[in-house]
Structure formats: C-alpha cells, structure tokens
Design a protein around this motif. Structure first.
Motif, PDB file in Angstrom:
ATOM      1  N   UNK A   1       0.703  -1.159  -0.259  1.00 38.70           N
ATOM      2  CA  UNK A   1      -0.225  -0.398  -0.174  1.00 38.70           C
ATOM      3  C   UNK A   1       0.991   0.934  -0.406  1.00 38.70           C
ATOM      4  N   UNK A   2       1.985   1.279   0.534  1.00 39.44           N
ATOM      5  CA  UNK A   2       3.112   2.434   0.491  1.00 39.44           C
ATOM      6  C   UNK A   2       3.648   2.389  -0.966  1.00 39.44           C
ATOM      7  N   UNK A   3       3.707   1.368  -1.532  1.00 41.20           N
ATOM      8  CA  UNK A   3       4.432   1.498  -2.125  1.00 41.20           C
ATOM      9  C   UNK A   3       3.381   2.437  -3.772  1.00 41.20           C
ATOM     10  N   UNK A   4       2.018   2.605  -3.269  1.00 43.89           N
ATOM     11  CA  UNK A   4       1.058   3.083  -3.903  1.00 43.89           C
ATOM     12  C   UNK A   4       1.153   4.566  -3.853  1.00 43.89           C
ATOM     13  N   UNK A   5       1.268   4.740  -2.796  1.00 42.81           N
ATOM     14  CA  UNK A   5       0.942   6.184  -2.160  1.00 42.81           C
ATOM     15  C   UNK A   5       2.327   6.587  -2.341  1.00 42.81           C
ATOM     16  N   UNK A   6       3.708   6.166  -2.482  1.00 38.09           N
ATOM     17  CA  UNK A   6       4.791   6.863  -3.217  1.00 38.09           C
ATOM     18  C   UNK A   6       4.720   6.420  -4.713  1.00 38.09           C
ATOM     19  N   UNK A   7       3.247   6.216  -4.813  1.00 38.72           N
ATOM     20  CA  UNK A   7       3.427   6.212  -6.776  1.00 38.72           C
ATOM     21  C   UNK A   7       4.937   5.269  -7.663  1.00 38.72           C
ATOM     22  N   UNK A   8       5.380   4.494  -6.563  1.00 37.52           N
ATOM     23  CA  UNK A   8       5.824   3.277  -6.916  1.00 37.52           C
ATOM     24  C   UNK A   8       5.394   2.232  -7.772  1.00 37.52           C
ATOM     25  N   UNK A   9       3.983   2.485  -7.715  1.00 44.71           N
ATOM     26  CA  UNK A   9       3.060   0.666  -8.093  1.00 44.71           C
ATOM     27  C   UNK A   9       1.802   1.480  -8.368  1.00 44.71           C
ATOM     28  N   UNK A  10       1.027   1.107  -9.254  1.00 42.04           N
ATOM     29  CA  UNK A  10      -0.277   1.408  -9.597  1.00 42.04           C
ATOM     30  C   UNK A  10      -0.288   2.184 -10.345  1.00 42.04           C
ATOM     31  N   UNK A  11      -1.517   3.070 -11.109  1.00 40.17           N
ATOM     32  CA  UNK A  11      -2.124   3.871 -11.903  1.00 40.17           C
ATOM     33  C   UNK A  11      -2.527   5.160 -10.952  1.00 40.17           C
ATOM     34  N   UNK A  12      -1.862   5.048  -9.945  1.00 37.62           N
ATOM     35  CA  UNK A  12      -3.140   6.387  -9.751  1.00 37.62           C
ATOM     36  C   UNK A  12      -2.635   8.243  -9.886  1.00 37.62           C
ATOM     37  N   UNK A  13      -2.636   8.660 -10.154  1.00 41.14           N
ATOM     38  CA  UNK A  13      -2.395  10.454 -10.051  1.00 41.14           C
ATOM     39  C   UNK A  13      -1.763  11.075  -8.809  1.00 41.14           C
ATOM     40  N   UNK A  14      -0.073  12.010  -9.810  1.00 40.12           N
ATOM     41  CA  UNK A  14      -0.108  12.490  -8.323  1.00 40.12           C
ATOM     42  C   UNK A  14      -0.885  13.634  -7.630  1.00 40.12           C
ATOM     43  N   UNK A  15      -1.517  14.224  -8.822  1.00 37.27           N
ATOM     44  CA  UNK A  15      -2.365  15.283  -8.390  1.00 37.27           C
ATOM     45  C   UNK A  15      -3.796  14.962  -7.486  1.00 37.27           C
ATOM     46  N   UNK A  16      -4.317  14.097  -7.643  1.00 38.01           N
ATOM     47  CA  UNK A  16      -5.713  13.522  -7.219  1.00 38.01           C
ATOM     48  C   UNK A  16      -5.127  13.665  -5.390  1.00 38.01           C
ATOM     49  N   UNK A  17      -3.592  12.814  -5.930  1.00 32.35           N
ATOM     50  CA  UNK A  17      -3.396  12.371  -3.904  1.00 32.35           C
ATOM     51  C   UNK A  17      -3.065  13.315  -3.488  1.00 32.35           C
ATOM     52  N   UNK A  18      -2.286  14.385  -4.371  1.00 33.33           N
ATOM     53  CA  UNK A  18      -2.047  15.281  -3.147  1.00 33.33           C
ATOM     54  C   UNK A  18      -2.537  16.175  -2.695  1.00 33.33           C
ATOM     55  N   UNK A  19      -4.133  16.286  -3.118  1.00 31.58           N
ATOM     56  CA  UNK A  19      -5.449  17.106  -3.029  1.00 31.58           C
ATOM     57  C   UNK A  19      -5.774  16.415  -1.824  1.00 31.58           C
ATOM     58  N   UNK A  20      -5.773  14.927  -1.623  1.00 35.14           N
ATOM     59  CA  UNK A  20      -6.254  14.323  -0.264  1.00 35.14           C
ATOM     60  C   UNK A  20      -5.372  14.561   1.020  1.00 35.14           C
ATOM     61  N   UNK A  21      -3.942  14.512  -0.028  1.00 33.75           N
ATOM     62  CA  UNK A  21      -2.972  14.470   1.280  1.00 33.75           C
ATOM     63  C   UNK A  21      -2.942  16.582   1.869  1.00 33.75           C
ATOM     64  N   UNK A  22      -3.412  17.079   1.057  1.00 35.31           N
ATOM     65  CA  UNK A  22      -3.799  18.453   1.537  1.00 35.31           C
ATOM     66  C   UNK A  22      -4.641  18.529   2.169  1.00 35.31           C
ATOM     67  N   UNK A  23      -5.601  18.656   1.363  1.00 30.87           N
ATOM     68  CA  UNK A  23      -7.190  18.342   2.991  1.00 30.87           C
ATOM     69  C   UNK A  23      -6.900  17.327   4.443  1.00 30.87           C
ATOM     70  N   UNK A  24      -6.298  16.446   4.576  1.00 23.19           N
ATOM     71  CA  UNK A  24      -5.855  16.035   5.572  1.00 23.19           C
ATOM     72  C   UNK A  24      -4.373  17.109   6.540  1.00 23.19           C
ATOM     73  N   UNK A  25      -3.764  17.452   5.339  1.00 19.73           N
ATOM     74  CA  UNK A  25      -3.254  18.828   6.451  1.00 19.73           C
ATOM     75  C   UNK A  25      -3.676  19.809   6.756  1.00 19.73           C
ATOM     76  N   UNK A  26      -4.761  20.541   6.593  1.00 24.44           N
ATOM     77  CA  UNK A  26      -5.453  21.107   6.691  1.00 24.44           C
ATOM     78  C   UNK A  26      -6.815  21.028   7.984  1.00 24.44           C
ATOM     79  N   UNK A  27      -6.160  20.055   8.186  1.00 18.35           N
ATOM     80  CA  UNK A  27      -7.460  19.117   9.222  1.00 18.35           C
ATOM     81  C   UNK A  27      -6.676  18.282  10.134  1.00 18.35           C
ATOM     82  N   UNK A  28      -7.438  17.596  11.141  1.00 18.58           N
ATOM     83  CA  UNK A  28      -6.815  17.095  11.855  1.00 18.58           C
ATOM     84  C   UNK A  28      -7.180  15.589  11.466  1.00 18.58           C
TER      85      UNK A  28
END
Length: 156
Positions: free
Chosen positions: A57-84
């Motif tokens: 799962x961490x490989x996917x978060x680090x964009x080592x594996x999978x077909x995920x969009x870094x910008x979509x991933x980062x938008x949720x990371x930003x949401x987490x950073x703006x809240x608890x």
C-alpha cells in the motif's frame, strides 16, 4: 504521515501489506445487480482497481506502483494537512464524503469477505494510509457461482 498522527506501527504495516488481485477466481463470482451504500471496514479492503498486485500500500502512496494520479493523491494529502487526523477519518465515513467527486464504489466478494475498489482508488488508498476504520461507499455484492466455475474448468 508521522506528523499527522499515523503510528509507526501502521506505517510498517502499510510497507508489509500487499495489494491483492482476485485474478481469475473473480470470474467465478456473479453480482446480484444491486448497489447499496455501506460503511465498508477498511481492514477488509484488499485491492485497488488501478493498483498493482504484489506491491505494498505504501508503494502505491509513493507512486512506485499502480496507476494513480499524483495530483489527485496530493489533493487529499492537502485536505489531511488542513485538518486533524481524526477529522479526516470522520470525513471518510460521512454523508458529505459520498458527494465528493465520483462516488467510491467497491466490489464485495462475500465468500472471501473481501472488498476491492472499483471507483475511488485515491480515496481508498488514503483510508488505508490513515488507518481509518470505515469508508462510506457504494457496494456491489458478488457471490460464488459454481456453474461459472464448472464452465471455466471445462474450457481448460
């Protein structure tokens, strides 16, 4: 993730736990044709539609594996950073979460007691990353079909 409150133990679990694929056995299941909104136990989510089986799962978060969009991933990371961390986890199981972008959808294979993300791969990954207990989503239920399995065996 440590800075948001995710434990070291959970990060280690994410490094060791591998994304799964149903593979060909998925062909032996049949949908009942209905979708229901449910609180899905994140611990029972085993795969991503756009994931790479055998990678963590961490490989996917680090964009080592999978077909995920870094910008979509980062938008949720930003949401987490703006809240608890707890607010983020609560959001994942809220009604407002259902209205975010496309609805998260899982296929549930009853006999295996496992969920696989069909839509909402980034949000599913974030639920795993933050050790959420539940994620609110639509669920398509699949059940083992012995006739499909028999037909498959005959083709071999």
């Amino acid at each position: 993730m440590l800075s948001t409150g995710v434990s070291r133990e959970h990060i280690l679990f994410l490094r060791q736990s591998k994304v799964k694929s149903l593979g060909e056995i998925g062909e032996f299941f049949q949908s009942n044709g209905t979708e229901e909104v449910e609180l899905v136990p994140v611990s029972k989510i085993k795969g991503l539609n756009r994931g790479t089986p055998g990678f963590s799962w961490l490989d996917h978060a680090e964009m080592i594996a999978g077909n995920l969009s870094p910008s979509s991933f980062q938008s949720f990371q930003q949401r987490l950073e703006e809240t608890s961390l707890e607010s983020f986890r609560e959001w994942l199981k809220s009604e407002s979460f259902l209205e975010t972008n496309d609805v998260v959808t899982f296929n549930y294979y009853a006999e295996c007691d496992e969920y696989y993300a069909y839509e909402g791969n980034h949000r599913t990954l974030w639920a795993k990353l933050v050790d959420a207990k539940y994620i609110k989503a639509k669920v398509n239920k699949y059940h083992y079909n012995s006739a499909k399995h028999s037909n498959y065996k005959k083709k071999l």
